[in-house]
Motif scaffolding. Structure first.
Motif: not given
Length: 73
Positions: A47-48, A40-44
């Motif tokens: 920006g959260k 999963e990506p660290r950031w959405l």
């Protein structure tokens, strides 16, 4: 298995789980372990931080076991 390190409890794996990757350049893992994460990506895009991203430790050094008082077995 979990261990306490860097102020939190970490899930520990002895082999890399399917769908997980080694986090390149991570320096927060205790000696003898590598930081791993799901894909999963660290950031959405908002920006959260992504709440679906999971991290854990991968044991990379032969097991060194300690008792409850921290003494080497």
């Amino acid at each position: 298995m979990t261990i306490g390190a860097n102020g939190r409890d970490w899930e520990v794996h002895t082999s890399l789980p399917d769908g997980w990757i080694r986090v390149q350049g991570a320096t927060t893992a205790p000696r003898g372990y590598e930081l791993i994460a799901n894909r999963e990506p660290r950031w959405l895009k908002s920006g959260k931080l992504n709440p679906d991203r999971k991290t854990a430790l991968l044991r990379t050094y032969p097991a060194t076991e300690y008792d409850e008082e921290g003494k080497l077995l």
